[in-house]
Design an enzyme around this catalytic site. Sequence first.
Site, PDB file in Angstrom:
ATOM      1  CG  ASP A  11      -1.808  -1.219   1.188  1.00 23.94           C
ATOM      2  OD1 ASP A  11      -2.550  -1.406   0.312  1.00 23.94           O
ATOM      3  OD2 ASP A  11      -2.126  -1.891   2.243  1.00 23.94           O
ATOM      4  CG  ASP A 130     -11.194  -1.236  -0.803  1.00 18.74           C
ATOM      5  OD1 ASP A 130     -10.745  -2.185  -0.734  1.00 18.74           O
ATOM      6  OD2 ASP A 130     -11.266  -0.027  -1.167  1.00 18.74           O
TER       7      ASP A 130
END
Length: 252
Positions: A11, A130
């Site tokens: 990330d 998500d």
Amino acid sequence: MLTKRIIPCLDIKDGRTVKGTHFVDLRDAGDPVELGTLYAQQGADELVFLDITATVEKRKTLSELVNRIAHHINIPFTVGGGISSVEDVSVLLQNGADKISVNTSAFKKPSLINDLAKEFGSQCVVLAIDTKKEEDNEWYVYLNGGRTKTDSSCFDWAKQAVDLGAGEILLTSMNHDGTKQGFALDITRTLTAGLPVPVIASGGGGTMQHFVDVFEKTGVDAALAASIFHFKEISIPDLKNYLSRNNITVRI
């Protein structure tokens, strides 16, 4: 039997690898080029790079950083963050990405998935979802790096995306993200049972047994994790040996 894949995730924020819990409280986890190189050497099956603030900051993914990482690894490389056009994908593929991951932009304009699949092939298009389980026990889709709730059910959106040409689903449970309490087995099972494409489970991997559980109890093809690898809590070779001893087929 197909081998199960172990995928570390980078990330990226401001050019550094970061990791948080429930998508917040980010802390620095190191240099992405060094980490990517290490994971490739350790036997990771793929590497995922997500520029987590590109969409919110309305900018493109860091193609120069993607290029630097790609030069150090010899495993499939998926890149996501801020992708909203065929041109964006062309730039990333030219810089060493093998697959791309779309999330918010695809939700807002589903035809993007079809455009990308036609141009580059479904195998190149990973839909990242998500998702968060709410009080009504439904799993909802969230956008903009987990900041924006939608009224869409996770499974319905995944199915629509696959129908449009997505070749793989990267499923991240926001409830489980960073908790190290185990993967979201219920929604993962729902997607793997109902979709004809590979699913990657993400969010919650904290012990080697969690990986055994998600492979044994759902139909996932791969499990993705970040902090346990970044902070040297579990090494990829140790994890793969453990999985192999538990009769999970992996590439050693």
